[in-house]
Design a protein around this motif. Structure first.
Motif, PDB file in Angstrom:
ATOM      1  N   THR A 208       0.808  -1.215   0.000  1.00  0.00           N
ATOM      2  CA  THR A 208       0.000   0.000   0.000  1.00  0.00           C
ATOM      3  C   THR A 208       0.843   1.266   0.000  1.00  0.00           C
ATOM      4  OG1 THR A 208      -0.256  -0.166   2.399  1.00  0.00           O
ATOM      5  CG2 THR A 208      -2.048  -1.036   1.047  1.00  0.00           C
ATOM      6  N   GLY A 209       2.126   1.187   0.301  1.00  0.00           N
ATOM      7  CA  GLY A 209       3.001   2.345   0.253  1.00  0.00           C
ATOM      8  C   GLY A 209       3.321   2.789  -1.168  1.00  0.00           C
ATOM      9  N   LEU A 210       3.142   1.921  -2.136  1.00  0.00           N
ATOM     10  CA  LEU A 210       3.374   2.259  -3.540  1.00  0.00           C
ATOM     11  C   LEU A 210       2.087   2.782  -4.155  1.00  0.00           C
ATOM     12  CD1 LEU A 210       5.418  -0.879  -4.689  1.00  0.00           C
ATOM     13  CD2 LEU A 210       6.305   1.387  -4.134  1.00  0.00           C
ATOM     14  N   ASP A 211       2.207   3.746  -5.057  1.00  0.00           N
ATOM     15  CA  ASP A 211       1.023   4.324  -5.698  1.00  0.00           C
ATOM     16  C   ASP A 211       0.155   3.267  -6.357  1.00  0.00           C
ATOM     17  OD1 ASP A 211       1.572   6.892  -4.966  1.00  0.00           O
ATOM     18  OD2 ASP A 211       2.536   7.454  -6.845  1.00  0.00           O
ATOM     19  N   GLY A 212      -1.118   3.246  -6.004  1.00  0.00           N
ATOM     20  CA  GLY A 212      -2.085   2.363  -6.629  1.00  0.00           C
ATOM     21  C   GLY A 212      -1.980   0.916  -6.224  1.00  0.00           C
ATOM     22  N   CYS A 213      -1.137   0.605  -5.263  1.00  0.00           N
ATOM     23  CA  CYS A 213      -0.964  -0.792  -4.855  1.00  0.00           C
ATOM     24  C   CYS A 213      -1.696  -1.091  -3.562  1.00  0.00           C
ATOM     25  CB  CYS A 213       0.519  -1.114  -4.665  1.00  0.00           C
ATOM     26  SG  CYS A 213       1.472  -1.090  -6.183  1.00  0.00           S
ATOM     27  N   ARG A 214      -2.027  -2.351  -3.423  1.00  0.00           N
ATOM     28  CA  ARG A 214      -2.604  -2.892  -2.189  1.00  0.00           C
ATOM     29  C   ARG A 214      -1.856  -4.169  -1.878  1.00  0.00           C
ATOM     30  NH1 ARG A 214      -8.918  -2.363  -3.758  1.00  0.00           N
ATOM     31  NH2 ARG A 214      -8.948  -0.132  -4.102  1.00  0.00           N
ATOM     32  N   MET A 215      -2.585  -5.158  -1.430  1.00  0.00           N
ATOM     33  CA  MET A 215      -1.995  -6.456  -1.145  1.00  0.00           C
ATOM     34  C   MET A 215      -1.755  -7.188  -2.471  1.00  0.00           C
ATOM     35  SD  MET A 215      -1.198  -8.116   1.729  1.00  0.00           S
ATOM     36  CE  MET A 215      -2.277  -7.575   3.029  1.00  0.00           C
TER      37      MET A 215
ATOM     38  N   GLU B 128      -0.924  -9.369  -9.167  1.00  0.00           N
ATOM     39  CA  GLU B 128      -1.915  -8.433  -8.650  1.00  0.00           C
ATOM     40  C   GLU B 128      -3.270  -9.127  -8.655  1.00  0.00           C
ATOM     41  OE1 GLU B 128      -1.735  -4.428 -10.208  1.00  0.00           O
ATOM     42  OE2 GLU B 128       0.324  -4.783 -10.838  1.00  0.00           O
ATOM     43  N   PRO B 129      -3.696  -9.634  -7.494  1.00  0.00           N
ATOM     44  CA  PRO B 129      -4.907 -10.448  -7.431  1.00  0.00           C
ATOM     45  C   PRO B 129      -6.191  -9.627  -7.407  1.00  0.00           C
ATOM     46  CG  PRO B 129      -3.919 -10.302  -5.279  1.00  0.00           C
ATOM     47  CD  PRO B 129      -3.001  -9.573  -6.215  1.00  0.00           C
ATOM     48  N   SER B 130      -7.263 -10.273  -7.896  1.00  0.00           N
ATOM     49  CA  SER B 130      -8.593  -9.680  -7.832  1.00  0.00           C
ATOM     50  C   SER B 130      -9.612 -10.802  -7.765  1.00  0.00           C
ATOM     51  CB  SER B 130      -8.845  -8.807  -9.062  1.00  0.00           C
ATOM     52  OG  SER B 130      -8.937  -9.615 -10.218  1.00  0.00           O
ATOM     53  N   GLY B 131     -10.860 -10.432  -7.713  1.00  0.00           N
ATOM     54  CA  GLY B 131     -11.940 -11.408  -7.711  1.00  0.00           C
ATOM     55  C   GLY B 131     -12.554 -11.568  -6.338  1.00  0.00           C
ATOM     56  N   GLU B 132     -13.754 -12.116  -6.338  1.00  0.00           N
ATOM     57  CA  GLU B 132     -14.525 -12.274  -5.105  1.00  0.00           C
ATOM     58  C   GLU B 132     -13.812 -13.167  -4.086  1.00  0.00           C
ATOM     59  OE1 GLU B 132     -18.932 -13.813  -3.702  1.00  0.00           O
ATOM     60  OE2 GLU B 132     -18.567 -13.407  -5.817  1.00  0.00           O
ATOM     61  N   ILE B 133     -13.204 -14.232  -4.560  1.00  0.00           N
ATOM     62  CA  ILE B 133     -12.504 -15.149  -3.648  1.00  0.00           C
ATOM     63  C   ILE B 133     -11.370 -14.415  -2.942  1.00  0.00           C
ATOM     64  CG2 ILE B 133     -11.059 -17.233  -3.546  1.00  0.00           C
ATOM     65  CD1 ILE B 133     -12.844 -18.358  -5.803  1.00  0.00           C
ATOM     66  N   TRP B 134     -10.625 -13.625  -3.674  1.00  0.00           N
ATOM     67  CA  TRP B 134      -9.521 -12.851  -3.085  1.00  0.00           C
ATOM     68  C   TRP B 134     -10.062 -11.807  -2.116  1.00  0.00           C
ATOM     69  CZ3 TRP B 134      -4.749 -12.673  -1.695  1.00  0.00           C
ATOM     70  CH2 TRP B 134      -4.131 -11.467  -1.422  1.00  0.00           C
ATOM     71  N   GLN B 135     -11.097 -11.101  -2.502  1.00  0.00           N
ATOM     72  CA  GLN B 135     -11.654 -10.037  -1.660  1.00  0.00           C
ATOM     73  C   GLN B 135     -12.208 -10.577  -0.346  1.00  0.00           C
ATOM     74  OE1 GLN B 135     -14.481  -8.230  -4.271  1.00  0.00           O
ATOM     75  NE2 GLN B 135     -12.929  -7.038  -5.362  1.00  0.00           N
ATOM     76  N   ASN B 136     -12.671 -11.804  -0.347  1.00  0.00           N
ATOM     77  CA  ASN B 136     -13.234 -12.397   0.868  1.00  0.00           C
ATOM     78  C   ASN B 136     -12.193 -13.090   1.743  1.00  0.00           C
ATOM     79  OD1 ASN B 136     -15.865 -11.562   0.284  1.00  0.00           O
ATOM     80  ND2 ASN B 136     -16.236 -13.357  -0.982  1.00  0.00           N
ATOM     81  N   PHE B 137     -10.944 -13.127   1.290  1.00  0.00           N
ATOM     82  CA  PHE B 137      -9.891 -13.772   2.075  1.00  0.00           C
ATOM     83  C   PHE B 137      -9.159 -12.703   2.892  1.00  0.00           C
ATOM     84  CE2 PHE B 137      -5.663 -15.530   2.841  1.00  0.00           C
ATOM     85  CZ  PHE B 137      -5.985 -16.785   3.316  1.00  0.00           C
TER      86      PHE B 137
ATOM     87  N   GLU C  50      -5.627 -12.266 -16.066  1.00  0.00           N
ATOM     88  CA  GLU C  50      -6.647 -11.360 -16.569  1.00  0.00           C
ATOM     89  C   GLU C  50      -5.987 -10.269 -17.402  1.00  0.00           C
ATOM     90  OE1 GLU C  50     -10.396 -11.015 -13.664  1.00  0.00           O
ATOM     91  OE2 GLU C  50      -8.686  -9.847 -13.057  1.00  0.00           O
ATOM     92  N   SER C  51      -6.752  -9.742 -18.293  1.00  0.00           N
ATOM     93  CA  SER C  51      -6.272  -8.634 -19.103  1.00  0.00           C
ATOM     94  C   SER C  51      -6.964  -7.370 -18.605  1.00  0.00           C
ATOM     95  CB  SER C  51      -6.600  -8.884 -20.579  1.00  0.00           C
ATOM     96  OG  SER C  51      -6.160  -7.788 -21.347  1.00  0.00           O
TER      97      SER C  51
ATOM     98  N   SER D 252      -2.000  -9.028 -13.743  1.00  0.00           N
ATOM     99  CA  SER D 252      -3.279  -9.069 -13.043  1.00  0.00           C
ATOM    100  C   SER D 252      -3.847 -10.478 -13.152  1.00  0.00           C
ATOM    101  CB  SER D 252      -4.260  -8.080 -13.678  1.00  0.00           C
ATOM    102  OG  SER D 252      -3.765  -6.774 -13.556  1.00  0.00           O
ATOM    103  N   VAL D 253      -4.322 -10.996 -12.035  1.00  0.00           N
ATOM    104  CA  VAL D 253      -4.884 -12.346 -12.011  1.00  0.00           C
ATOM    105  C   VAL D 253      -6.182 -12.352 -11.227  1.00  0.00           C
ATOM    106  CG1 VAL D 253      -2.637 -13.486 -12.204  1.00  0.00           C
ATOM    107  CG2 VAL D 253      -3.603 -13.055  -9.946  1.00  0.00           C
ATOM    108  N   ARG D 254      -7.063 -13.285 -11.591  1.00  0.00           N
ATOM    109  CA  ARG D 254      -8.288 -13.529 -10.825  1.00  0.00           C
ATOM    110  C   ARG D 254      -8.050 -14.795 -10.023  1.00  0.00           C
ATOM    111  NH1 ARG D 254     -12.747 -16.615 -11.183  1.00  0.00           N
ATOM    112  NH2 ARG D 254     -12.220 -17.373 -13.269  1.00  0.00           N
ATOM    113  N   VAL D 255      -8.106 -14.683  -8.714  1.00  0.00           N
ATOM    114  CA  VAL D 255      -7.888 -15.817  -7.821  1.00  0.00           C
ATOM    115  C   VAL D 255      -9.103 -16.738  -7.896  1.00  0.00           C
ATOM    116  CG1 VAL D 255      -7.547 -16.520  -5.422  1.00  0.00           C
ATOM    117  CG2 VAL D 255      -6.383 -14.490  -6.308  1.00  0.00           C
TER     118      VAL D 255
END
Length: 112
Positions: free
Chosen positions: A45-52, A63-72, A87-88, A98-101
């Protein structure tokens, strides 16, 4: 009554009828992805636009995304096993693809 008189229950008709009862149940079976890729959750989160993000054993990051990732509830430094699909999508963070977990689980159970 004429219909029932002309209907003949041959072995082929019985097999087809049985298949119609059994096969639709197979359509509901879902293949669960295997969580086999070891990764470490990193808080960027210290880098611009970044999170976990997820860091793989070779040091590359996802760079993960998706409902499964968000709920973990990932914690910085936590090791997890994941499965994912590339993911594109555009990213501001730009530290990795970018990936969808599709599956995630903790690598080791924690005890308190």
């Amino acid at each position: 009554m004429r219909f029932f008189n002309t209907l003949r229950l041959t072995p082929g008709v019985l097999v087809a009828a049985g298949a119609m009862l059994v096969l639709p149940g197979c359509a509901h079976d879902t293949v669960t992805p295997e969580c086999t890729t070891l990764a470490t959750a990193r808080d960027l989160t210290g880098l611009d636009g970044c999170r976990m993000v997820l860091e793989l054993a070779d040091g590359s990051r996802l760079e993960p995304s998706g409902e499964i990732w968000q709920n973990f509830p990932a914690k910085d430094g936590e090791q997890v096993f994941v499965s994912y699909e590339t993911e594109s999508r555009v990213s501001i963070c730009m530290v990795g693809p970018s990936v969808r977990v599709t599956c995630i689980r903790a690598a080791a159970a924690t005890t308190n």
